[in-house]
Scaffold this active site. Sequence first.
Site, PDB file in Angstrom:
ATOM      1  N   TRP A   1      33.022 -37.372  -9.785  1.00  0.00           N
ATOM      2  CA  TRP A   1      32.376 -38.699  -9.801  1.00  0.00           C
ATOM      3  C   TRP A   1      33.336 -39.723 -10.442  1.00  0.00           C
ATOM      4  CZ3 TRP A   1      27.142 -39.542 -12.883  1.00  0.00           C
ATOM      5  CH2 TRP A   1      26.578 -40.766 -12.491  1.00  0.00           C
TER       6      TRP A   1
ATOM      7  N   TYR B   1      28.247 -38.614 -18.813  1.00  0.00           N
ATOM      8  CA  TYR B   1      27.553 -38.471 -17.519  1.00  0.00           C
ATOM      9  C   TYR B   1      26.193 -39.173 -17.575  1.00  0.00           C
ATOM     10  CZ  TYR B   1      25.514 -35.906 -13.512  1.00  0.00           C
ATOM     11  OH  TYR B   1      24.922 -35.561 -12.316  1.00  0.00           O
TER      12      TYR B   1
ATOM     13  N   GLY C   1      31.203 -34.111 -14.501  1.00  0.00           N
ATOM     14  CA  GLY C   1      31.197 -35.365 -13.747  1.00  0.00           C
ATOM     15  C   GLY C   1      32.609 -35.829 -13.411  1.00  0.00           C
TER      16      GLY C   1
ATOM     17  N   LYS D   1      32.464 -29.362 -14.631  1.00  0.00           N
ATOM     18  CA  LYS D   1      31.094 -29.732 -14.222  1.00  0.00           C
ATOM     19  C   LYS D   1      30.473 -30.867 -15.035  1.00  0.00           C
ATOM     20  CE  LYS D   1      30.573 -27.888 -11.136  1.00  0.00           C
ATOM     21  NZ  LYS D   1      31.458 -28.143  -9.943  1.00  0.00           N
TER      22      LYS D   1
ATOM     23  N   ARG E   1      25.391 -30.519  -6.009  1.00  0.00           N
ATOM     24  CA  ARG E   1      24.175 -29.695  -6.081  1.00  0.00           C
ATOM     25  C   ARG E   1      22.922 -30.547  -6.260  1.00  0.00           C
ATOM     26  NH1 ARG E   1      21.399 -26.842 -10.070  1.00  0.00           N
ATOM     27  NH2 ARG E   1      22.515 -28.173 -11.544  1.00  0.00           N
TER      28      ARG E   1
ATOM     29  N   SER F   1      24.949 -26.387 -14.417  1.00  0.00           N
ATOM     30  CA  SER F   1      25.825 -26.752 -13.309  1.00  0.00           C
ATOM     31  C   SER F   1      26.974 -25.750 -13.184  1.00  0.00           C
ATOM     32  CB  SER F   1      26.372 -28.169 -13.529  1.00  0.00           C
ATOM     33  OG  SER F   1      27.206 -28.538 -12.475  1.00  0.00           O
TER      34      SER F   1
ATOM     35  N   ARG G   1      29.342 -34.274 -20.607  1.00  0.00           N
ATOM     36  CA  ARG G   1      27.952 -34.149 -20.138  1.00  0.00           C
ATOM     37  C   ARG G   1      27.187 -33.273 -21.121  1.00  0.00           C
ATOM     38  NH1 ARG G   1      26.490 -31.727 -14.089  1.00  0.00           N
ATOM     39  NH2 ARG G   1      24.390 -32.594 -13.987  1.00  0.00           N
TER      40      ARG G   1
ATOM     41  N   PHE H   1      28.531 -27.802  -3.749  1.00  0.00           N
ATOM     42  CA  PHE H   1      29.299 -28.430  -4.840  1.00  0.00           C
ATOM     43  C   PHE H   1      28.524 -29.632  -5.376  1.00  0.00           C
ATOM     44  CE2 PHE H   1      32.167 -31.534  -6.608  1.00  0.00           C
ATOM     45  CZ  PHE H   1      32.936 -30.770  -7.470  1.00  0.00           C
TER      46      PHE H   1
ATOM     47  N   PHE I   1      25.330 -40.426  -5.882  1.00  0.00           N
ATOM     48  CA  PHE I   1      25.287 -39.000  -5.526  1.00  0.00           C
ATOM     49  C   PHE I   1      25.095 -38.827  -4.020  1.00  0.00           C
ATOM     50  CE2 PHE I   1      22.950 -35.026  -4.845  1.00  0.00           C
ATOM     51  CZ  PHE I   1      23.820 -34.125  -5.424  1.00  0.00           C
TER      52      PHE I   1
ATOM     53  N   HIS J   1      41.137 -29.891 -16.810  1.00  0.00           N
ATOM     54  CA  HIS J   1      39.993 -29.416 -17.603  1.00  0.00           C
ATOM     55  C   HIS J   1      40.481 -28.823 -18.930  1.00  0.00           C
ATOM     56  CE1 HIS J   1      37.104 -30.148 -14.511  1.00  0.00           C
ATOM     57  NE2 HIS J   1      37.426 -29.154 -13.728  1.00  0.00           N
TER      58      HIS J   1
HETATM   59  S1  PPS Z   1      34.408 -29.867 -11.249  1.00  0.00           S
HETATM   60  O1  PPS Z   1      34.372 -28.733 -10.306  1.00  0.00           O
HETATM   61  O2  PPS Z   1      34.556 -29.419 -12.636  1.00  0.00           O
HETATM   62  O3  PPS Z   1      35.401 -30.869 -10.890  1.00  0.00           O
HETATM   63  O4  PPS Z   1      32.940 -30.491 -11.135  1.00  0.00           O
HETATM   64  P1  PPS Z   1      32.515 -31.941 -11.635  1.00  0.00           P
HETATM   65  O5  PPS Z   1      32.861 -32.917 -10.595  1.00  0.00           O
HETATM   66  O6  PPS Z   1      32.990 -32.168 -13.014  1.00  0.00           O
HETATM   67  O7  PPS Z   1      30.943 -31.804 -11.749  1.00  0.00           O
HETATM   68  C1  PPS Z   1      30.098 -31.564 -10.652  1.00  0.00           C
HETATM   69  C2  PPS Z   1      28.723 -32.012 -11.055  1.00  0.00           C
HETATM   70  O8  PPS Z   1      28.677 -33.443 -10.988  1.00  0.00           O
HETATM   71  C3  PPS Z   1      27.672 -33.825 -10.059  1.00  0.00           C
HETATM   72  N1  PPS Z   1      28.068 -35.066  -9.378  1.00  0.00           N
HETATM   73  C4  PPS Z   1      27.377 -36.210  -9.469  1.00  0.00           C
HETATM   74  N2  PPS Z   1      26.265 -36.525 -10.160  1.00  0.00           N
HETATM   75  C5  PPS Z   1      25.779 -37.800 -10.011  1.00  0.00           C
HETATM   76  N3  PPS Z   1      26.357 -38.729  -9.231  1.00  0.00           N
HETATM   77  C6  PPS Z   1      27.486 -38.456  -8.544  1.00  0.00           C
HETATM   78  N4  PPS Z   1      28.039 -39.386  -7.777  1.00  0.00           N
HETATM   79  C7  PPS Z   1      28.036 -37.152  -8.642  1.00  0.00           C
HETATM   80  N5  PPS Z   1      29.112 -36.527  -8.100  1.00  0.00           N
HETATM   81  C8  PPS Z   1      29.111 -35.263  -8.563  1.00  0.00           C
HETATM   82  C9  PPS Z   1      27.573 -32.620  -9.122  1.00  0.00           C
HETATM   83  O9  PPS Z   1      26.401 -32.665  -8.368  1.00  0.00           O
HETATM   84  C10 PPS Z   1      27.629 -31.502 -10.138  1.00  0.00           C
HETATM   85  O10 PPS Z   1      26.444 -31.437 -10.948  1.00  0.00           O
HETATM   86  P2  PPS Z   1      25.163 -30.547 -10.594  1.00  0.00           P
HETATM   87  O11 PPS Z   1      24.268 -30.654 -11.812  1.00  0.00           O
HETATM   88  O12 PPS Z   1      25.634 -29.150 -10.377  1.00  0.00           O
HETATM   89  O13 PPS Z   1      24.540 -31.154  -9.404  1.00  0.00           O
END
Ligand code: PPS
Length: 305
Positions: free
Chosen positions: A66, A205, A63, A61, A267, A150, A142, A265, A241, A120
Amino acid sequence: MEGMAKDKVEETKELEWALIPPREVSQVDGVFLEKNMCNNWDKIWNFQAKPDDLLIASYPKAGTTWTQEIVDLIQNNGDIENSRRAPIHLRHPFLEWVRVVNSGIDEANAMPSPRTLKTHLPIQLLPPSFWEKKCKIIYVARNAKDNMVSYYYFQTMNKGLPDPGSWDEYFETFMSGKVMWGSWFDHVKGWWKKKDSHPILYLFYEEMMKDPKREIRKVMEFLGKNLKEEVLDKIVNNTSFAVMKNNPMTNYINDIEMNHSLSPFMRKGVVGDWKNQFTEDQNKRFNEDYEKHMADTSLSFFEEL
Ligand code: PPS
């Protein structure tokens, strides 16, 4: 499910989700992982990395997705269509992931080079071949508070992870490090230290939120690419996002283990959401513990922008 009304499809998905048994948890060297992963540990540990592998590593979680999408677009010179060729988990095998029919290791072994992989795993559990082959690694971190929030919501919606219980219960679990993939503190500090002796690009992040183009350029340079300004701009737009939330190749919408109606996912995607979740007491306790845990590192984070 073709031809089925949308609400029927949703209902069927909910039923299927309810029928998936929760995954069992076990440990490797004191780090909680899915039992599936622990049972396959020899195979994971002995994975043979290749010198041109790129690894994207993170605490869950932080990033990851992303960063994965940014990397994929850079590798494809900003070709949006190409990056939509497959869901992100198929483009980048998830190293330690194990299911009955396949596993991240099998997917990686079947993939032609150059490969981009995701993990991870905390530093001490990374298969040694990544160090031996001097693979490039991108680590994304992050701030702990947003990461915790998250992760909490992710554990409520993902059957692959243990039920997090109430927020108050989860707060204690997270602080004690008894979560999957172990303690946030050990994870971010371990990878931070390793970057002094290995090619690791350590991203944050919060920095990606603050100035995505600058951070995307860093990734581009680390990968040895040189893209035009307009291509970089295109990558910035396509990894926002809002765009990724609507992109079925990045939002895990078809993942059977995730129930997006409980919490999507994609969120919120913001910095500082912890303020909506932490009580004053929790914040105080967190800050005290944080000081102790982070006293032995130069690593620091922004908790708000
Ligand atoms: S995982 O399951 O571990 O692979 O998740 P991960 O991708 O590491 O983290 C998911 C969180 O990243 C947010 N997210 C983003 N934030 C900003 N911009 C972009 N483009 C983006 N893509 C994914 C996602 O919303 C999750 O955070 P939260 O705080 O829950 O929204």
